[in-house]
Structures are given as structure tokens and as C-alpha cells.
Write a protein that holds these residues in place. Structure first.
Motif, PDB file in Angstrom:
ATOM      1  N   GLU A 186       0.822  -1.210   0.000  1.00  0.00           N
ATOM      2  CA  GLU A 186       0.000   0.000   0.000  1.00  0.00           C
ATOM      3  C   GLU A 186       0.856   1.261   0.000  1.00  0.00           C
ATOM      4  N   GLU A 187       2.086   1.168   0.487  1.00  0.00           N
ATOM      5  CA  GLU A 187       2.965   2.332   0.439  1.00  0.00           C
ATOM      6  C   GLU A 187       3.329   2.675  -0.994  1.00  0.00           C
ATOM      7  N   ARG A 188       3.406   1.663  -1.855  1.00  0.00           N
ATOM      8  CA  ARG A 188       3.666   1.917  -3.275  1.00  0.00           C
ATOM      9  C   ARG A 188       2.420   2.425  -3.989  1.00  0.00           C
ATOM     10  N   ASN A 189       1.292   1.823  -3.679  1.00  0.00           N
ATOM     11  CA  ASN A 189       0.044   2.234  -4.315  1.00  0.00           C
ATOM     12  C   ASN A 189      -1.124   1.764  -3.469  1.00  0.00           C
ATOM     13  N   GLY A 190      -1.943   2.705  -3.000  1.00  0.00           N
ATOM     14  CA  GLY A 190      -3.102   2.317  -2.202  1.00  0.00           C
ATOM     15  C   GLY A 190      -3.433   3.334  -1.140  1.00  0.00           C
ATOM     16  N   LEU A 191      -3.593   2.844   0.079  1.00  0.00           N
ATOM     17  CA  LEU A 191      -3.940   3.713   1.203  1.00  0.00           C
ATOM     18  C   LEU A 191      -3.253   3.190   2.450  1.00  0.00           C
ATOM     19  N   VAL A 192      -2.537   4.048   3.131  1.00  0.00           N
ATOM     20  CA  VAL A 192      -1.874   3.690   4.380  1.00  0.00           C
ATOM     21  C   VAL A 192      -2.415   4.571   5.505  1.00  0.00           C
ATOM     22  N   VAL A 193      -2.302   4.077   6.721  1.00  0.00           N
ATOM     23  CA  VAL A 193      -2.746   4.826   7.892  1.00  0.00           C
ATOM     24  C   VAL A 193      -1.527   5.097   8.764  1.00  0.00           C
ATOM     25  N   LYS A 194      -1.214   6.380   8.942  1.00  0.00           N
ATOM     26  CA  LYS A 194      -0.065   6.758   9.749  1.00  0.00           C
ATOM     27  C   LYS A 194      -0.450   7.902  10.665  1.00  0.00           C
ATOM     28  N   ASP A 195      -0.176   7.716  11.950  1.00  0.00           N
ATOM     29  CA  ASP A 195      -0.421   8.768  12.949  1.00  0.00           C
ATOM     30  C   ASP A 195      -1.845   9.318  12.863  1.00  0.00           C
ATOM     31  N   GLY A 196      -2.805   8.407  12.693  1.00  0.00           N
ATOM     32  CA  GLY A 196      -4.200   8.815  12.678  1.00  0.00           C
ATOM     33  C   GLY A 196      -4.669   9.457  11.395  1.00  0.00           C
ATOM     34  N   THR A 197      -3.879   9.341  10.327  1.00  0.00           N
ATOM     35  CA  THR A 197      -4.240   9.935   9.045  1.00  0.00           C
ATOM     36  C   THR A 197      -4.223   8.880   7.954  1.00  0.00           C
ATOM     37  N   CYS A 198      -5.259   8.872   7.115  1.00  0.00           N
ATOM     38  CA  CYS A 198      -5.315   8.001   5.945  1.00  0.00           C
ATOM     39  C   CYS A 198      -4.662   8.735   4.778  1.00  0.00           C
ATOM     40  N   ILE A 199      -3.707   8.087   4.136  1.00  0.00           N
ATOM     41  CA  ILE A 199      -2.928   8.722   3.077  1.00  0.00           C
ATOM     42  C   ILE A 199      -2.999   7.864   1.818  1.00  0.00           C
TER      43      ILE A 199
ATOM     44  N   ALA B  90      -6.933  12.447  -7.518  1.00  0.00           N
ATOM     45  CA  ALA B  90      -6.716  13.887  -7.690  1.00  0.00           C
ATOM     46  C   ALA B  90      -7.178  14.334  -9.074  1.00  0.00           C
ATOM     47  N   GLN B  91      -6.908  13.506 -10.089  1.00  0.00           N
ATOM     48  CA  GLN B  91      -7.311  13.817 -11.453  1.00  0.00           C
ATOM     49  C   GLN B  91      -8.827  13.930 -11.576  1.00  0.00           C
ATOM     50  N   GLU B  92      -9.547  13.126 -10.800  1.00  0.00           N
ATOM     51  CA  GLU B  92     -11.010  13.147 -10.830  1.00  0.00           C
ATOM     52  C   GLU B  92     -11.607  14.196  -9.891  1.00  0.00           C
ATOM     53  N   GLY B  93     -10.748  14.951  -9.202  1.00  0.00           N
ATOM     54  CA  GLY B  93     -11.232  16.008  -8.335  1.00  0.00           C
ATOM     55  C   GLY B  93     -11.731  15.547  -6.982  1.00  0.00           C
ATOM     56  N   TYR B  94     -11.304  14.368  -6.541  1.00  0.00           N
ATOM     57  CA  TYR B  94     -11.718  13.890  -5.218  1.00  0.00           C
ATOM     58  C   TYR B  94     -11.088  14.778  -4.147  1.00  0.00           C
ATOM     59  N   PRO B  95     -11.885  15.410  -3.274  1.00  0.00           N
ATOM     60  CA  PRO B  95     -11.346  16.419  -2.363  1.00  0.00           C
ATOM     61  C   PRO B  95     -10.421  15.871  -1.282  1.00  0.00           C
ATOM     62  N   PHE B  96     -10.425  14.545  -1.071  1.00  0.00           N
ATOM     63  CA  PHE B  96      -9.573  13.957  -0.025  1.00  0.00           C
ATOM     64  C   PHE B  96      -8.408  13.179  -0.630  1.00  0.00           C
ATOM     65  N   ALA B  97      -8.056  13.479  -1.880  1.00  0.00           N
ATOM     66  CA  ALA B  97      -6.988  12.735  -2.544  1.00  0.00           C
ATOM     67  C   ALA B  97      -5.656  12.845  -1.809  1.00  0.00           C
ATOM     68  N   SER B  98      -5.463  13.933  -1.091  1.00  0.00           N
ATOM     69  CA  SER B  98      -4.216  14.107  -0.337  1.00  0.00           C
ATOM     70  C   SER B  98      -4.270  13.467   1.044  1.00  0.00           C
ATOM     71  N   GLY B  99      -5.405  12.850   1.373  1.00  0.00           N
ATOM     72  CA  GLY B  99      -5.537  12.174   2.658  1.00  0.00           C
ATOM     73  C   GLY B  99      -6.553  12.849   3.560  1.00  0.00           C
ATOM     74  N   PHE B 100      -6.801  12.192   4.696  1.00  0.00           N
ATOM     75  CA  PHE B 100      -7.776  12.713   5.655  1.00  0.00           C
ATOM     76  C   PHE B 100      -7.547  12.067   7.018  1.00  0.00           C
ATOM     77  N   PRO B 101      -7.841  12.797   8.107  1.00  0.00           N
ATOM     78  CA  PRO B 101      -7.771  12.201   9.437  1.00  0.00           C
ATOM     79  C   PRO B 101      -8.811  11.092   9.560  1.00  0.00           C
ATOM     80  N   VAL B 102      -8.520  10.076  10.343  1.00  0.00           N
ATOM     81  CA  VAL B 102      -9.442   8.937  10.434  1.00  0.00           C
ATOM     82  C   VAL B 102     -10.798   9.352  10.987  1.00  0.00           C
ATOM     83  N   ASP B 103     -10.855  10.443  11.775  1.00  0.00           N
ATOM     84  CA  ASP B 103     -12.155  10.867  12.297  1.00  0.00           C
ATOM     85  C   ASP B 103     -12.997  11.574  11.242  1.00  0.00           C
ATOM     86  N   GLN B 104     -12.455  11.738  10.027  1.00  0.00           N
ATOM     87  CA  GLN B 104     -13.228  12.293   8.916  1.00  0.00           C
ATOM     88  C   GLN B 104     -13.566  11.230   7.871  1.00  0.00           C
TER      89      GLN B 104
END
Length: 361
Positions: free
Chosen positions: A307-320, A330-344
Motif C-alpha cells: 500500500e505504500e507503493r500504491n493504495g492507502l496507508v494509515v499513519k499517525d491517525g491519518t489516511c494517506i 486527484a485527477q477526478e477532483g476527489y477532495p480527499f486525494a491528499s488524505g484525511f484524518p481517520v475521524d473524517q
């Protein structure tokens, strides 16, 4: 909500889809010890059929499992908590998801093509959302109840753990391969142990000559084999979700947990870890059961690298999001493409639903 079952249950199965059906039907056919199962979902007709068919199968096979229904919306945390407080199951098995796994076999819309190109972690927020709801309902109910999350556990279980939700493990994925490999070796001596990530399943859906990429790590007894693709060249998975193996793979674990028996096998996302591992259940605690010479840290790092190469990882309470998936979102305009805190996660799920609807349309 329909009237809750009038007595305690051993297992509560959330969801009424094909995955839930495989689990309850196999519990019905194989439970040699008394087992009371309540099936929870909002589709009354499907619930009725699951209960009818499961009880019929238990009778046919002379098994000691009994099944009941509780009709409610799994998205309603307060209703789920009230049910759990009333039934007090020892184990909750969560299969309900707003994203059917059949997407892996589709290519007739832009959403399915994004998932194919970017990976299944595009669906992670869908898989995690209802599992978070069930996990929080267990806490709200104030009961002692372990949780098996069947929805994309290689990745989603890390989100649950970051949200403070205890999760025993998942089902399928690594257990698809471990059981398929073991089944192919019927009659041969030696115990098989496998380290595998869900991303590696794709190779086994292709013909042997087309398989590439890093294979799972496989040990027979304590010796690691180096020619995994060649050793199991005749084995091939269906293009569709391998529910016949994946849904069934957790059944013996569920039975052992409820009965207080020891068990060993394979499971994805044990205790919220990324990827899949050989595991052992003892005294109600699930732990890694690695071959000699492989440390826990090495095993986790090996699985996390996918997942570090491609996917989604969880680090320090943040999904990346990472790699090609991050680029596509990001190309499709997804607003959380750069990640989000797990409480979101709920907000990220809502935004992903909007993206999915747009791409399907």
C-alpha cells in the motif's frame, strides 16, 4: 426494527449479501457444537431466506447451529447498540458494505475502471464506514464482544484500529491463497504458512504464463520455497470474488473463538495490521504465528510495502493515498486525494460516493 431475539446469541452476523450467506450456510453445515447465530440486516425478504436456508442446512447435515433474524439498518448505530446489548454476542462478524466486491469483475463503467487501475483501496472508505459503525456500537453497548471485519480487512482494519476500535481480524485474502495452496497439496506432508497481501490475488486470476510481480512468501513446515509461481502453476482463481473460499475461510476461526478452543490458520488484518499473516488463536487472543527466522517487524513491513507503493496507508491517525491511486483520485477532483484524518472517514466516504455516482453515470 423487528423484535430483537429473545435470548443471547453466540455470533451476530451483520449483512445479508453473498459473503454473509456463505458464512452462515457453512456455519450451518459444519457446527458440531451448539451455536446460536443472529443475522442482522435491513432486507427483510433476504433475512427470511437466510434464516430458512441456514436452519434447513443445519438439519440436513445434523449440525447444532440455529439461526434467527434481526431486521434493522446497520447504519443506525443506536439500534445496533441496543440489539447488541440485548443479545450480548461473543463475536460480531461484519460483512455489510455499500460497495459490492463484484466491482473487481466489472469494466463497463468509469468507476470500475478507476478501481481496476488504481486498486481496491479506492473502495476502502466504503468498506470501513459501516465497520466503524458496528465497532462503535459494540463500545456503546458496553459488552465484551470481539469483532471480525470481513470488509477489505487488509486496509480497513488499520482504519478501525486508528479509530480506537478493537478488531480481531478479517477473513479471506491471504486465507484464499493459504487454503487454495493447501488444498492443492492434499496428501503431501508439511504445514503451510503464507505471508500475503490482497494485491497479490490478482496474479492468481491470470493464466500461469502471465503471472508476474512479487509472489506471496510461502513456507512448508519451516522451509521457505522460492518457486511459488511454478510450484502452484496449476492453481487458478476465478475472476470474480472467490467467495466460495474467502467467505468460508473464517468459519472454523469463528467456531473456535466462541467455543474457547485454540486454532491456527491465516487471516488478513489481525489486530489491525496491514496485509495477511499466519495466525494462532489461544485463550481468546489472536497473535501472529510466523515461521522461524521471520520477525514481526519484518512481516509487517513486507505487507505494508504494497500500500505504500500504491493504495492507502494509515499513519499517525491519518489516511494517506499513495501512488497511482492518489494520482487518479486527484485527477477526478476527489477532495480527499491528499488524505484525511481517520475521524473524517464519514466525510471522505460521502465524497467518494459522489465521485462513484458521477463516474458510473
Amino acid at each position: 426494527m423487528t423484535a430483537a431475539p429473545s435470548s443471547s446469541a453466540d455470533i451476530a452476523v451483520f449483512g445479508t449479501g453473498q459473503f454473509a450467506g456463505r458464512i452462515v450456510f457453512d456455519l450451518a453445515a459444519t457446527s458440531s457444537e451448539p451455536l446460536d447465530v443472529v443475522i442482522v440486516g435491513r432486507n427483510a425478504e433476504r433475512l427470511s431466506w437466510l434464516v430458512t436456508a441456514a436452519n434447513a442446512r443445519a438439519f440436513m447435515f445434523g449440525a447444532k447451529a440455529r439461526f434467527r433474524a434481526a431486521e434493522l439498518d446497520v447504519r443506525d448505530k443506536s439500534e445496533v447498540a441496543a440489539l447488541l446489548q440485548h443479545c450480548r454476542p461473543r463475536l460480531a462478524v461484519q460483512t455489510a458494505s455499500s460497495q459490492p466486491s463484484a466491482v473487481i469483475g466489472e469494466d463497463d463503467n468509469a468507476w470500475a475502471r478507476l478501481v481496476a487501475a488504481g486498486g481496491l483501496s479506492a473502495t476502502a472508505v466504503f468498506q470501513a464506514a459501516l465497520s466503524i459503525m458496528v465497532g462503535e456500537a459494540i463500545k456503546e453497548a458496553g459488552i465484551t464482544c470481539a469483532m471480525i471485519n470481513c470488509c477489505f480487512p487488509d486496509v480497513a482494519n488499520a482504519i478501525l484500529r486508528a479509530r480506537g476500535i478493537e478488531v480481531l481480524c478479517g477473513t479471506g485474502n491471504v486465507a484464499i491463497l493459504s487454503n487454495a495452496f493447501a488444498g492443492a497439496r492434499t496428501g503431501e506432508p508439511g504445514r503451510i504458512r503464507i505471508l500475503a497481501h490482497y494485491q497479490q490475488l490478482a496474479a492468481w486470476r491470470r493464466p500461469a504464463a502471465e503471472r508476474a510481480g512479487r509472489p506471496p512468501r510461502v513456507w512448508i513446515d519451516d522451509s521457505e520455497i522460492r518457486d511459488v509461481y511454478a510450484r502452484f502453476a496449476t492453481l487458478k482463481l476465478t475472476r470474480e470474488p472467490a467467495i466460495e473460499i474467502s467467505g468460508a475461510s473464517g468459519v472454523t476461526l469463528m467456531q473456535a473463538y466462541v467455543a474457547g478452543r485454540d486454532w491456527h490458520g491465516h487471516a488478513p488484518g489481525p489486530n489491525g495490521l496491514p496485509g495477511g499473516y499466519p495466525v494462532r488463536l489461544s485463550g481468546g487472543t489472536l497473535s501472529l504465528d510466523l515461521p522461524p527466522g521471520l520477525t514481526v517487524e519484518e512481516a509487517i513491513a513486507w505487507n505494508a510495502a504494497f500500500e505504500e507503493r500504491n493504495g492507502l496507508v494509515v499513519k499517525d491517525g491519518t489516511c494517506i493515498y499513495t501512488g497511482e491511486l492518489k494520482r487518479l483520485l486527484a485527477q477526478e477532483g476527489y477532495p480527499f486525494a491528499s488524505g484525511f484524518p481517520v475521524d473524517q472517514t464519514a466525510s471522505a466516504c460521502t465524497a467518494m460516493e459522489e465521485l462513484r455516482r458521477r463516474l458510473i453515470a
